[in-house]
Design an enzyme around this catalytic site. Structure first.
Site, PDB file in Angstrom:
ATOM      1  N   ASP A 241      -4.198 -10.008  -8.254  1.00 13.05           N
ATOM      2  CA  ASP A 241      -4.477  -9.089  -9.366  1.00 13.05           C
ATOM      3  C   ASP A 241      -3.286  -8.330  -9.956  1.00 13.05           C
ATOM      4  OD1 ASP A 241      -4.393  -7.685  -6.929  1.00 13.05           O
ATOM      5  OD2 ASP A 241      -6.409  -6.852  -7.098  1.00 13.05           O
TER       6      ASP A 241
ATOM      7  N   GLU B   4     -19.443  -5.118  -5.055  1.00 14.32           N
ATOM      8  CA  GLU B   4     -18.113  -5.567  -4.632  1.00 14.32           C
ATOM      9  C   GLU B   4     -17.811  -6.973  -5.158  1.00 14.32           C
ATOM     10  OE1 GLU B   4     -15.724  -4.079  -3.253  1.00 14.32           O
ATOM     11  OE2 GLU B   4     -14.492  -5.571  -2.236  1.00 14.32           O
TER      12      GLU B   4
ATOM     13  N   GLU C 221       0.834  -1.215   0.000  1.00 11.34           N
ATOM     14  CA  GLU C 221       0.000   0.000   0.000  1.00 11.34           C
ATOM     15  C   GLU C 221       0.863   1.257   0.000  1.00 11.34           C
ATOM     16  OE1 GLU C 221      -3.166   0.085  -0.371  1.00 11.34           O
ATOM     17  OE2 GLU C 221      -3.935  -1.864   0.242  1.00 11.34           O
TER      18      GLU C 221
ATOM     19  N   GLU D 150     -12.093  -0.146 -10.688  1.00 10.75           N
ATOM     20  CA  GLU D 150     -11.646  -1.053 -11.767  1.00 10.75           C
ATOM     21  C   GLU D 150     -12.556  -1.096 -12.991  1.00 10.75           C
ATOM     22  OE1 GLU D 150     -11.864  -1.892  -8.548  1.00 10.75           O
ATOM     23  OE2 GLU D 150      -9.750  -1.881  -7.974  1.00 10.75           O
TER      24      GLU D 150
END
Ligand code: NAG
Ligand code: NAG
Ligand code: NAG
Ligand code: NAG
Ligand code: NAG
Ligand code: NAG
Length: 541
Positions: A250, A358, A120, A400
């Protein structure tokens, strides 16, 4: 229906002899784009004004409680994450204020008791600082100094001779904390670290990030090219054998091709591993819904069983396959990618709010296994109408679906993607707006479902930027001149090579079969908003 897009696409291919360009040439924006771009800028400035009023200097705004949280170590995540968007929108005063704020951040220790997430911190702080440094023409060397300060701290995540970094560090003592990780955390560092190397001349940063990716790509994967989600930095082995394009995996896949493009490396291992993963996904994971013929990429679990599930997070794959398909000059991949983009958009179009959930699931001719509950009667009724059903109904301001929609527009020039982006803008204004910024949604399919006191900086970094650029001059931040990191911070890219990857760009199968190894369980990942909610494990039979 998309003949204009196809025409643009074939013209783009005609000019690809010299460089593997991603964008269609000569895209025309309709008049409506100007108003839509202004509407996005308005959402950004309203959201940021609320952040300034109630949370300035803290990580995130809580729009409902008109307060703040510090879930990203209290260094002002929203400011650093919003900087590249401010520059792109031409919000000069806000940008200068953010540069000034960033120049005073103390990265020597976390401002909260938390440990620091390597992933992060890399994608938001390091990426945000370096992108702002580049976008502003390197006029603010302090941004690079701050990036170096964070980078030097993050380098402590590589313990001893480990190729793979630990997931977290206590900055105050430079102590790595969590000995298990996942491939997204360990494999999403290359773009930021190599950009730090580019501007400091210190090769160590790029070498650290690259050795982690090379290590993961070199392990025998559960399916060719498709690395398992969990990894133990100490043993260097996979933990479990779960395969997904969703959270936890991902952006490892995303960065394989993005690193190849940003670096123009002649080492084809990155582009070839990406193509192998895509090829293997086409052969093993691609599923068509029995209703509506929507195309999805399924998950593949430890017991080598297909899970018919999808997620907002995973919906980056359409845009990533478009980018990679163009770089490899492979029309098969581009065509499939456009269908993946459509199916993800359909999860917005089918909901009462016009905003996507989600997590969702679907049924294909080979079954409906999700790893969790079988679909309820209500879910089956919804599925019969829409070709997907909702399994987690919240929207936490993720980007996304709109990110992939942006790639689809820039690759094809087809105005249907502008219409979709405009529809999302209208839904945000209608359903997310509060007196103090924009919030998340509890239930995307219930207009009275209530708001979430949401607090993620990627609303500013990603959602706002991808929407704005969708309506902006396609030559501004062209996909042929910049590579976006996974937090949507653009880095300056060199001119593209003619093609990426080797001629036989699918790698030979591994000599040893994949074996499931017992290992430490995956780390507690619940606070990490980039990861999906844990998937319930089916009972052992
Ligand atoms: C968001 O807020 C919740 C509590 O409201 C907190 O637990 C979480 O850490 C926050 N996330 C971030 C990224 O600040
Ligand atoms: C620059 O930042 C410092 C510390 O955050 C603050 O005290 C000062 O007011 C800022 N100056 C401007 C012009 O924003
Ligand atoms: C390069 O960066 C590494 C990692 O922070 C550091 O240990 C090393 O001292 C740096 N090298 C130079 C020459 O500054
Ligand atoms: C790849 O893995 C093999 C063992 O499977 C090992 O011998 C080799 O050194 C590794 N290569 C790299 C580049 O890590
Ligand atoms: C394009 O990629 C697909 C999927 O991996 C593959 O089957 C096909 O052979 C590739 N086409 C070319 C021309 O390389
Ligand atoms: C879901 O799968 C189960 C097990 O294969 C099957 O019995 C059931 O009919 C399926 N349901 C639907 C709606 O396809």
């Amino acid at each position: 229906m998309i003949s204009a897009g196809r025409l643009a696409l074939s013209l783009a291919f005609a000019s690809s002899a010299l460089a593997a360009n991603i964008q269609a040439p000569n895209i025309r924006l309709p008049r409506s784009a100007t108003a839509n771009r202004a509407a996005v800028e308005q959402i950004f400035t309203e959201s940021y004004a609320a952040y300034k009023k109630f949370a300035f200097g803290h990580d995130d705004l809580l729009p409902l409680s008109q307060s703040f949280t510090d879930g990203r170590n209290g260094w002002g995540a929203t400011i650093v994450d919003a900087m590249s968007t401010m520059h792109i929108m031409g919000l000069d005063d806000l940008f200068l204020e953010a540069v000034n704020f960033s120049s005073h951040i103390d990265f020597s220790k976390s401002q909260t008791p938390d440990t620091v997430s390597v992933f992060e911190t890399t994608i938001r702080y390091l990426g945000g600082l370096l992108s702002a440094f580049e976008l502003s023409g390197q006029k603010f060397p302090i941004l690079l100094e701050k990036a170096k300060e964070v980078g030097d701290k993050l380098a402590f995540a590589w313990v001893g001779s480990n190729d793979v970094p630990f997931g977290e560090i206590v900055f105050a003592t430079n102590t790595p904390q969590i000995a298990t990780s996942n491939i997204a955390e360990a494999g999403t560092l290359t773009l930021e670290f190599e950009t730090l190397t580019k501007h400091t001349g210190n090769q160590t940063y790029a070498d650290l990030a690259l050795k982690s990716v090379r290590h993961i790509a070199n392990l025998t994967a559960p399916l060719p090219g498709l690395a398992a989600q969990g990894i133990d930095p100490t043993s260097g082995e996979f933990v479990g054998g779960y395969v997904t394009w969703g959270g936890g995996s991902d952006s490892y896949f995303e960065y394989l091709i993005k690193h190849a493009r940003l670096s123009n490396t002649n080492d084809n291992i990155f582009a070839d591993t990406w193509h192998t993963a895509v090829d293997s996904s086409i052969k093993n994971l691609l599923r068509t819904s029995t209703v509506g013929n929507h195309l999805y990429l399924a998950d593949f679990d430890d017991s080598r069983t297909i899970r018919h599930i999808g997620s907002h997070l995973a919906c980056f794959y359409g845009g990533n396959w478009l980018m990679g398909g163009r770089l490899l000059n492979n029309q098969t991949i581009v065509d499939i990618a456009l269908q993946l983009v459509d199916a993800c958009w359909n999860t917005y179009a089918g909901d009462a709010t016009g905003i996507g959930p989600e997590a969702f699931a679907y049924i294909s001719t080979d079954g409906n296994f999700t790893g969790g509950d079988s679909p309820s009667a209500d879910q089956l009724a919804f599925y019969a109408e829409h070709g997907y059903y909702i399994t987690a109904s919240d929207y936490i301001q993720r980007p996304e679906v709109l990110e992939s929609n942006f790639y689809a527009f820039r690759v094809t020039g087809d105005s249907k993607y502008l219409d979709r982006a405009a529809s999302a803008v209208a839904s945000f204004n209608k359903f997310l707006k509060t007196d103090s910024g924009f919030a998340g949604l509890n239930d995307v399919n219930n207009v009275n479902g209530g708001l979430i006191d949401d607090n993620e900086s990627f609303w500013f970094a990603e959602v706002m930027k991808y929407l704005y650029l969708t309506f902006d001059d396609p030559n501004h931040i062209s996909l042929d001149s910049f590579v976006f990191n996974t937090e949507a911070h653009p880095f300056v890219a060199p001119p593209a090579k003619p093609v990426y990857g080797s001629p036989q760009s699918i790698l030979p199968p591994p000599t040893k079969p994949f074996q499931l190894k017992k290992g430490a369980p995956l780390p507690a990942i619940s606070p990490n908003p980039r990861l999906p909610k844990p998937i319930p494990v089916p009972p052992q039979s």
